[in-house]
Design an enzyme around this catalytic site. Structure first.
Site, PDB file in Angstrom:
ATOM      1  N   ASN A   1       0.854  -1.189   0.000  1.00 22.14           N
ATOM      2  CA  ASN A   1       0.000   0.000   0.000  1.00 22.14           C
ATOM      3  C   ASN A   1       0.894   1.244   0.000  1.00 22.14           C
ATOM      4  O   ASN A   1       1.679   1.449   0.931  1.00 22.14           O
ATOM      5  CB  ASN A   1      -0.896  -0.057   1.242  1.00 22.14           C
ATOM      6  CG  ASN A   1      -1.830   1.130   1.318  1.00 22.14           C
ATOM      7  OD1 ASN A   1      -1.420   2.255   1.049  1.00 22.14           O
ATOM      8  ND2 ASN A   1      -3.071   0.891   1.695  1.00 22.14           N
TER       9      ASN A   1
ATOM     10  N   HIS B   1      -5.662   3.423  -1.540  1.00 16.81           N
ATOM     11  CA  HIS B   1      -6.973   3.755  -0.981  1.00 16.81           C
ATOM     12  C   HIS B   1      -7.299   5.187  -1.408  1.00 16.81           C
ATOM     13  O   HIS B   1      -6.678   6.134  -0.933  1.00 16.81           O
ATOM     14  CB  HIS B   1      -6.906   3.637   0.551  1.00 16.81           C
ATOM     15  CG  HIS B   1      -8.221   3.849   1.236  1.00 16.81           C
ATOM     16  ND1 HIS B   1      -8.365   3.716   2.598  1.00 16.81           N
ATOM     17  CD2 HIS B   1      -9.449   4.192   0.772  1.00 16.81           C
ATOM     18  CE1 HIS B   1      -9.628   3.955   2.932  1.00 16.81           C
ATOM     19  NE2 HIS B   1     -10.295   4.254   1.841  1.00 16.81           N
TER      20      HIS B   1
ATOM     21  N   HIS C   1      -3.314  -4.695   7.984  1.00 16.73           N
ATOM     22  CA  HIS C   1      -3.426  -3.546   8.893  1.00 16.73           C
ATOM     23  C   HIS C   1      -2.473  -3.715  10.069  1.00 16.73           C
ATOM     24  O   HIS C   1      -2.566  -4.683  10.818  1.00 16.73           O
ATOM     25  CB  HIS C   1      -4.840  -3.312   9.431  1.00 16.73           C
ATOM     26  CG  HIS C   1      -5.016  -1.896   9.890  1.00 16.73           C
ATOM     27  ND1 HIS C   1      -5.549  -0.916   9.099  1.00 16.73           N
ATOM     28  CD2 HIS C   1      -4.643  -1.288  11.031  1.00 16.73           C
ATOM     29  CE1 HIS C   1      -5.525   0.227   9.742  1.00 16.73           C
ATOM     30  NE2 HIS C   1      -4.978   0.027  10.922  1.00 16.73           N
TER      31      HIS C   1
ATOM     32  N   ARG D   1      -7.054  12.534   1.030  1.00 14.25           N
ATOM     33  CA  ARG D   1      -5.977  13.023   1.894  1.00 14.25           C
ATOM     34  C   ARG D   1      -4.613  12.491   1.475  1.00 14.25           C
ATOM     35  O   ARG D   1      -3.599  13.074   1.814  1.00 14.25           O
ATOM     36  CB  ARG D   1      -6.258  12.691   3.361  1.00 14.25           C
ATOM     37  CG  ARG D   1      -6.150  11.237   3.682  1.00 14.25           C
ATOM     38  CD  ARG D   1      -6.304  10.972   5.162  1.00 14.25           C
ATOM     39  NE  ARG D   1      -7.668  11.150   5.611  1.00 14.25           N
ATOM     40  CZ  ARG D   1      -8.157  10.553   6.694  1.00 14.25           C
ATOM     41  NH1 ARG D   1      -7.376   9.775   7.434  1.00 14.25           N
ATOM     42  NH2 ARG D   1      -9.418  10.719   7.040  1.00 14.25           N
TER      43      ARG D   1
ATOM     44  N   ARG E   1      -9.413   7.873  -0.845  1.00 18.24           N
ATOM     45  CA  ARG E   1     -10.398   8.255   0.187  1.00 18.24           C
ATOM     46  C   ARG E   1     -11.278   9.386  -0.314  1.00 18.24           C
ATOM     47  O   ARG E   1     -10.879  10.178  -1.174  1.00 18.24           O
ATOM     48  CB  ARG E   1      -9.676   8.695   1.464  1.00 18.24           C
ATOM     49  CG  ARG E   1      -8.909   7.580   2.144  1.00 18.24           C
ATOM     50  CD  ARG E   1      -8.344   8.060   3.480  1.00 18.24           C
ATOM     51  NE  ARG E   1      -9.354   8.097   4.499  1.00 18.24           N
ATOM     52  CZ  ARG E   1      -9.510   7.190   5.459  1.00 18.24           C
ATOM     53  NH1 ARG E   1      -8.682   6.177   5.551  1.00 18.24           N
ATOM     54  NH2 ARG E   1     -10.461   7.304   6.348  1.00 18.24           N
TER      55      ARG E   1
ATOM     56  N   GLU F   1      -8.645   0.146  -2.728  1.00 20.62           N
ATOM     57  CA  GLU F   1      -9.468   0.157  -1.505  1.00 20.62           C
ATOM     58  C   GLU F   1     -10.464   1.298  -1.638  1.00 20.62           C
ATOM     59  O   GLU F   1     -10.084   2.430  -1.969  1.00 20.62           O
ATOM     60  CB  GLU F   1      -8.592   0.389  -0.278  1.00 20.62           C
ATOM     61  CG  GLU F   1      -7.658  -0.771  -0.012  1.00 20.62           C
ATOM     62  CD  GLU F   1      -6.752  -0.522   1.176  1.00 20.62           C
ATOM     63  OE1 GLU F   1      -5.944  -1.411   1.480  1.00 20.62           O
ATOM     64  OE2 GLU F   1      -6.831   0.560   1.794  1.00 20.62           O
TER      65      GLU F   1
ATOM     66  N   GLU G   1     -10.832  -9.682   3.329  1.00 22.00           N
ATOM     67  CA  GLU G   1      -9.544  -9.313   3.930  1.00 22.00           C
ATOM     68  C   GLU G   1      -9.782  -9.124   5.421  1.00 22.00           C
ATOM     69  O   GLU G   1     -10.642  -8.327   5.815  1.00 22.00           O
ATOM     70  CB  GLU G   1      -9.000  -8.028   3.294  1.00 22.00           C
ATOM     71  CG  GLU G   1      -7.673  -7.612   3.933  1.00 22.00           C
ATOM     72  CD  GLU G   1      -6.894  -6.588   3.124  1.00 22.00           C
ATOM     73  OE1 GLU G   1      -6.996  -6.583   1.886  1.00 22.00           O
ATOM     74  OE2 GLU G   1      -6.181  -5.793   3.762  1.00 22.00           O
TER      75      GLU G   1
ATOM     76  N   HIS H   1       0.970   6.201   1.801  1.00 21.99           N
ATOM     77  CA  HIS H   1       1.695   7.159   2.636  1.00 21.99           C
ATOM     78  C   HIS H   1       2.889   7.804   1.947  1.00 21.99           C
ATOM     79  O   HIS H   1       3.469   8.743   2.483  1.00 21.99           O
ATOM     80  CB  HIS H   1       2.026   6.527   3.987  1.00 21.99           C
ATOM     81  CG  HIS H   1       0.763   6.217   4.733  1.00 21.99           C
ATOM     82  ND1 HIS H   1      -0.170   7.203   5.010  1.00 21.99           N
ATOM     83  CD2 HIS H   1       0.227   5.060   5.181  1.00 21.99           C
ATOM     84  CE1 HIS H   1      -1.212   6.643   5.612  1.00 21.99           C
ATOM     85  NE2 HIS H   1      -1.000   5.346   5.732  1.00 21.99           N
TER      86      HIS H   1
HETATM   87  N1  PXP Z   1      -5.706  -3.390   4.175  1.00 20.45           N
HETATM   88  C1  PXP Z   1      -6.692  -2.465   4.233  1.00 20.45           C
HETATM   89  C2  PXP Z   1      -8.043  -2.851   3.737  1.00 20.45           C
HETATM   90  C3  PXP Z   1      -6.447  -1.176   4.734  1.00 20.45           C
HETATM   91  O1  PXP Z   1      -7.447  -0.272   4.784  1.00 20.45           O
HETATM   92  C4  PXP Z   1      -5.144  -0.849   5.155  1.00 20.45           C
HETATM   93  C5  PXP Z   1      -4.866   0.532   5.667  1.00 20.45           C
HETATM   94  O2  PXP Z   1      -5.024   1.443   4.641  1.00 20.45           O
HETATM   95  C6  PXP Z   1      -4.144  -1.824   5.033  1.00 20.45           C
HETATM   96  C7  PXP Z   1      -4.468  -3.094   4.569  1.00 20.45           C
HETATM   97  C8  PXP Z   1      -2.725  -1.552   5.375  1.00 20.45           C
HETATM   98  O3  PXP Z   1      -2.563  -1.182   6.710  1.00 20.45           O
HETATM   99  P1  PXP Z   1      -1.194  -0.600   7.184  1.00 20.45           P
HETATM  100  O4  PXP Z   1      -0.992   0.706   6.479  1.00 20.45           O
HETATM  101  O5  PXP Z   1      -1.358  -0.453   8.656  1.00 20.45           O
HETATM  102  O6  PXP Z   1      -0.121  -1.596   6.808  1.00 20.45           O
END
Ligand code: PXP
Length: 242
Positions: A10, A46, A193, A52, A48, A73, A154, A13
């Protein structure tokens, strides 16, 4: 028997850091290319409602230029459904979204929102998008996913990641049991997550899990060891746990 375990990275960030200054650096596209070179199996973003981090233009570039499967996402809104149907990513993971939250806190209430989710799952599936539902490792939510005909769930590993000792072990058992129940019903399990180098292996060792989606920690570690090394190290830890 264990399934091969994919790593979806992901890159939200990277965009968070870019947006802090309003310019173009660091570019999430460059991160996606590094993930590709480092052995990541997919790119997760993601988009959003408040944009953001990832923006529409990022999604557009990623969908045009990246060869890895893209996992979008998305909140269960008409706006996001329309965007997903326009881009047709490999996968769409429906997540709960509240404007004020810092991250996705807790899983989707697939059981409580059946009527709202059912047409979305159908329309995404009919467009050839592999739908997953981001849920808590809870039998009620898995049963809801079965009723919704979602091919993938998931499991939210936030509680596991943020607990320790006996509490963490109990949460790991809950996830293991949930994965087994999903597998018994022909649903593919993913998880994610809060996963880190320290806590990933017990999750990666659950044999029926097919994919982990990991973001914040990998991007944070990239500050110290570089993104390529961060992804490679996670990949190695996952493979060793299998
Ligand atoms: N899976 C999903 C569905 C999420 O919403 C997130 C957070 O955006 C993640 C995985 C990844 O989480 P993390 O950034 O804490 O590794």
């Amino acid at each position: 028997m264990s399934l091969p375990l994919r790593l979806g990275v992901n890159i939200d960030h990277v965009a968070t850091i870019r947006n802090a200054r309003g310019g173009e650096h660091p570019d999430p596209m460059r991160a996606a290319h590094v993930v590709e070179a480092a052995g990541g199996d997919g790119i997760t973003v993601h988009l959003r409602e408040d944009r953001r981090h990832i923006r529409d233009t990022d999604l557009d570039s990623i969908m045009r230029e990246i060869r890895l499967p893209v996992n979008l996402e998305m909140a269960a809104t008409e706006e996001m459904l329309e965007i997903a149907l326009r881009y047709k990513p490999h996968a769409a993971c429906i997540v709960p979204e509240r404007r004020e939250e810092r991250t996705t806190e807790g899983g989707l209430d697939a059981a409580g929102q059946h009527n709202h989710l059912a047409p979305m799952v159908t329309r995404l599936s009919e467009a050839g998008i592999r739908v997953s539902l981001f849920i808590e490792p809870d039998a009620r939510q898995i049963e809801a996913a079965i009723r919704l005909r979602a091919p993938v769930v998931e499991f939210h590993t936030g509680k596991y990641a943020h607990s320790e000792g006996a509490e963490q072990e109990a949460e790991l058992r809950r996830i293991t049991n949930a994965v087994a129940l999903a597998a018994k019903n022909g649903i593919e399990s993913h998880a994610g997550h809060g996963l880190t180098f320290e806590n990933v292996q017990p999750i990666a060792a659950i044999p029926q899990i097919a994919e982990l989606n990991i973001g914040h920690y990998l991007i944070g570690e990239a500050i110290f060891i570089g993104l390529e090394e961060s992804v490679r190290k996670m990949r190695t830890l996952m493979d060793l746990a299998r």
